[in-house]
Write an enzyme that holds these catalytic residues in place. Structure first.
Site, PDB file in Angstrom:
ATOM      1  N   TYR A  20       6.829 -29.129 -95.340  1.00 55.87           N
ATOM      2  CA  TYR A  20       7.623 -28.776 -96.518  1.00 55.87           C
ATOM      3  C   TYR A  20       8.806 -29.725 -96.667  1.00 55.87           C
ATOM      4  O   TYR A  20       9.046 -30.289 -97.746  1.00 55.87           O
ATOM      5  CB  TYR A  20       8.111 -27.337 -96.397  1.00 55.87           C
ATOM      6  CG  TYR A  20       9.022 -26.889 -97.523  1.00 55.87           C
ATOM      7  CD1 TYR A  20       8.494 -26.546 -98.765  1.00 55.87           C
ATOM      8  CD2 TYR A  20      10.404 -26.819 -97.343  1.00 55.87           C
ATOM      9  CE1 TYR A  20       9.323 -26.137 -99.805  1.00 55.87           C
ATOM     10  CE2 TYR A  20      11.235 -26.408 -98.370  1.00 55.87           C
ATOM     11  CZ  TYR A  20      10.695 -26.064 -99.599  1.00 55.87           C
ATOM     12  OH  TYR A  20      11.527 -25.672-100.619  1.00 55.87           O
ATOM     13  N   LYS A  51       9.601 -32.488 -99.732  1.00 51.35           N
ATOM     14  CA  LYS A  51      10.826 -32.484-100.519  1.00 51.35           C
ATOM     15  C   LYS A  51      11.600 -33.798-100.340  1.00 51.35           C
ATOM     16  O   LYS A  51      12.257 -34.286-101.270  1.00 51.35           O
ATOM     17  CB  LYS A  51      11.708 -31.294-100.137  1.00 51.35           C
ATOM     18  CG  LYS A  51      11.141 -29.945-100.571  1.00 51.35           C
ATOM     19  CD  LYS A  51      11.013 -29.861-102.088  1.00 51.35           C
ATOM     20  CE  LYS A  51      10.630 -28.468-102.541  1.00 51.35           C
ATOM     21  NZ  LYS A  51      10.550 -28.353-104.018  1.00 51.35           N
TER      22      LYS A  51
END
Length: 264
Positions: free
Chosen positions: A161, A165
């Site tokens: 994750y 990002k």
């Protein structure tokens, strides 16, 4: 400088993740500031219909398109669908994301791909379609990408994750630099821990949270709350508006914890 209540009167917006949470809050804020044409996009059609019923009015046309973020053609089609619906689009918000868990040692190739397809590739092709359209229209337009403080690092269980990002953070700057002469601005907001419906699900699914987890979590924060979507939405609205002037390529930390700070 335009009046706060009308600075989005010429805005035609496409917002992914617009059925709830941050995306929905941004849609509501744009409407409060004069926007009358918004395309919301997300996977869940039922949530989309609920969002339309809450946001639409006699003077505001809110539409919803159900789509799969992992489908590249669907991302490109979403831009053209918005143009066909409203005749144009000049604002894009990439708020949709996938927040699954995985460490370096237990993340599968399938989870990695799902994370990057959703959190990095989808915004890439949504911005591709949006920028192509804006250039065809002579330029001008604004993009806001919703990232996360995890782009700086993130917990061990957020390895894919955080990586996705971080990729979107770099892409935000690249797009900002590449199309500034076309007057297309691209900025990003990096929120910390947020109070959203999605976070409630995540806390219960991955961390065994029970009723009352939010109140306990907020009591432990420096400012006594988690980040609130309606507060962040005012910042997003500013970045998307003409009031932001030449601001582009900015990655704005939106949190009460300061990156790089350590206990005294």
């Amino acid at each position: 400088m335009s009046d706060l209540n009308t600075r989005h009167k010429n805005t035609i917006a496409l917002i992914t993740g617009g059925a709830q949470g941050v995306g929905f809050a941004i849609a509501r804020q744009l409407i409060a500031e004069g926007c009358t044409k918004i395309m919301l996009a997300a996977r869940d059609a039922q949530k989309g219909e609920k969002a339309i019923s809450e946001l639409s009015s006699a003077n505001v046309n809110v539409q919803f398109t159900s789509f799969d973020l992992q489908d590249t053609q669907a991302c490109l089609d979403l831009v053209s669908t918005t143009v066909k619906t409203f005749g144009d689009v000049n604002v894009l918000v990439n708020a949709a994301a996938f927040g699954g868990r995985g460490t370096l040692t237990d993340t599968s190739a399938e989870l990695w791909d799902q994370m990057f397809f959703t959190n990095a590739r989808a915004p890439f092709f949504l911005m591709q379609g949006f920028v192509k359209h804006r250039i065809e229209q002579g330029g001008y337009g604004s993009i806001v990408n919703i990232l996360s403080q995890c782009a700086h690092c993130g917990q061990s269980y957020l390895a894919p994750y955080s990586s996705s990002k971080g990729a979107l953070a770099t892409l935000t700057k690249n797009v900002a630099n590449a199309y500034r002469s076309n007057r297309i601005r691209c900025n990003a907001i990096l929120p910390g821990w947020m109070d959203t419906p999605g976070e409630n699900i995540t806390q219960r699914k991955y961390h065994g949270a029970t009723d009352g987890w939010l109140e306990k979590a907020e009591a432990e924060q420096p400012m006594g709350q988690l980040c609130k979507p309606h507060q962040l939405a005012e910042l997003a609205s500013y970045l998307l508006s003409p009031n932001a002037g030449v601001m582009t390529g900015a990655l704005i930390d939106y949190d009460q914890n300061v990156a790089g700070a350590y206990p005294e």
